[in-house]
Design an enzyme around this catalytic site. Sequence first.
Site, PDB file in Angstrom:
ATOM      1  N   SER A 207       0.860  -1.188   0.000  1.00  0.00           N
ATOM      2  CA  SER A 207       0.000   0.000   0.000  1.00  0.00           C
ATOM      3  C   SER A 207       0.897   1.239   0.000  1.00  0.00           C
ATOM      4  O   SER A 207       1.635   1.455  -0.949  1.00  0.00           O
ATOM      5  CB  SER A 207      -0.943  -0.031   1.212  1.00  0.00           C
ATOM      6  OG  SER A 207      -1.802   1.081   1.215  1.00  0.00           O
ATOM      7  N   HIS A 234      -2.640  -1.058  -3.279  1.00  0.00           N
ATOM      8  CA  HIS A 234      -3.786  -0.191  -3.015  1.00  0.00           C
ATOM      9  C   HIS A 234      -3.634   1.074  -3.850  1.00  0.00           C
ATOM     10  O   HIS A 234      -2.722   1.866  -3.609  1.00  0.00           O
ATOM     11  CB  HIS A 234      -3.865   0.171  -1.533  1.00  0.00           C
ATOM     12  CG  HIS A 234      -4.152  -0.995  -0.645  1.00  0.00           C
ATOM     13  ND1 HIS A 234      -4.065  -0.913   0.727  1.00  0.00           N
ATOM     14  CD2 HIS A 234      -4.545  -2.266  -0.911  1.00  0.00           C
ATOM     15  CE1 HIS A 234      -4.378  -2.083   1.261  1.00  0.00           C
ATOM     16  NE2 HIS A 234      -4.665  -2.922   0.280  1.00  0.00           N
ATOM     17  N   ASP A 330      -4.060  -5.258   5.817  1.00  0.00           N
ATOM     18  CA  ASP A 330      -4.468  -6.061   4.670  1.00  0.00           C
ATOM     19  C   ASP A 330      -3.337  -7.010   4.294  1.00  0.00           C
ATOM     20  O   ASP A 330      -2.183  -6.603   4.185  1.00  0.00           O
ATOM     21  CB  ASP A 330      -4.819  -5.148   3.492  1.00  0.00           C
ATOM     22  CG  ASP A 330      -5.412  -5.893   2.311  1.00  0.00           C
ATOM     23  OD1 ASP A 330      -5.993  -6.977   2.531  1.00  0.00           O
ATOM     24  OD2 ASP A 330      -5.313  -5.389   1.179  1.00  0.00           O
TER      25      ASP A 330
END
Length: 388
Positions: A207, A234, A330
Amino acid sequence: MTIQVLVVDDSSFFRRRVSEIVNQDPELEVIGVAVNGKEAVKMAAELKPHVITMDIEMPVMDGITAVREIMANNPIPILMFSSLTHDGAKATLDALDAGALDFLPKRFEDIATNKDEAIRLLQQRIRELGRRRIYKPLSRAGATAVPASARAGLSSTSPTLGSSTLGRSPASGLASSASRNSPTVSTPASAIRASGKQYKALLIGTSTGGPVALQKILTQFPASYPHPILLIQHMPAAFTPAFATRLNGLCQIEVKEAENGDQLKAGCAYLAPGGMQMMVERTGSISRLKVLAGSSDMNYKPSVDITFASASKAFNADVLAVVLTGMGADGREGARMLKTSGSTIWAQDEASCVVYGMPQAVAVAGLSTHSISLDQMAEAILKESGRG
């Protein structure tokens, strides 16, 4: 200690709105505003803020040029604001190449379903950047990052990890009892002995800080890399096509934005499209991607958890999965499923992360075998893949 912020934008409305949001957080304080990049460079040197928010298109000096000058002379974490257009995506990627650490869409309605969520997200991003180390920008060829000390007195603590389901937990803290038994200490690539496993795929999830990290790793892979590579970053839907194109132009391997039905092939990296979920299915010796909208209640689209979970079913023990820099957790639950299936999990080490959230969550849960510096990650992956 309060995190001090410099707001840079040529729009008086946006300067005022961002300043209001920042000052609503008791941990944050706006200490200056600049109307163009030239002013930003000067004020960065004089005020020495902990974080800068930076527009891209400005008169006198644009944001990308300002980022380059600031990172060359007074390295400071920079959060870019960008439009969700093709040109905006290219400019934002240029800013990340120049040394900016993260970005957000300039239209708040593009990043949140409601006003409160947008405010929370902006404040959270600034807090995380203000607490982390900063790095000299990588060259387009992926030169070595150089760490610089974080501001003295800034805390690097995070919320405690909580329970989660796939793709839904934004928590990114650590449980002290678990961390004592987890491989959070960095392992040099030279100390990693290749397992000899015959992998069917390499998966990389990331991310915040991911675009630069992925570029650094993938540009070191030869065209003959022996496995397909699944990339979960992301990123908004408007950005992933430009990012895939950029990586493809820099790398010896092929890099493309994943499409529904793609048949996986060795030496090709598939980037999950923004706003979608990427899964893999295997029938006999053929592996194909499924790219779907997925559930509307997922925090992350694409979700590292979702791709990891599907790979655990498709490939069982034959996956090398790597969790790189990023905010949140995540990837932890997907990594848990991969670990249960017998696959190998690695995490990026804390010192080389822009935000030590996702790798920390995996390491603290005891799921990763090694924590590895970004500088040595490509070497370690190539060795484990039989290419070292």
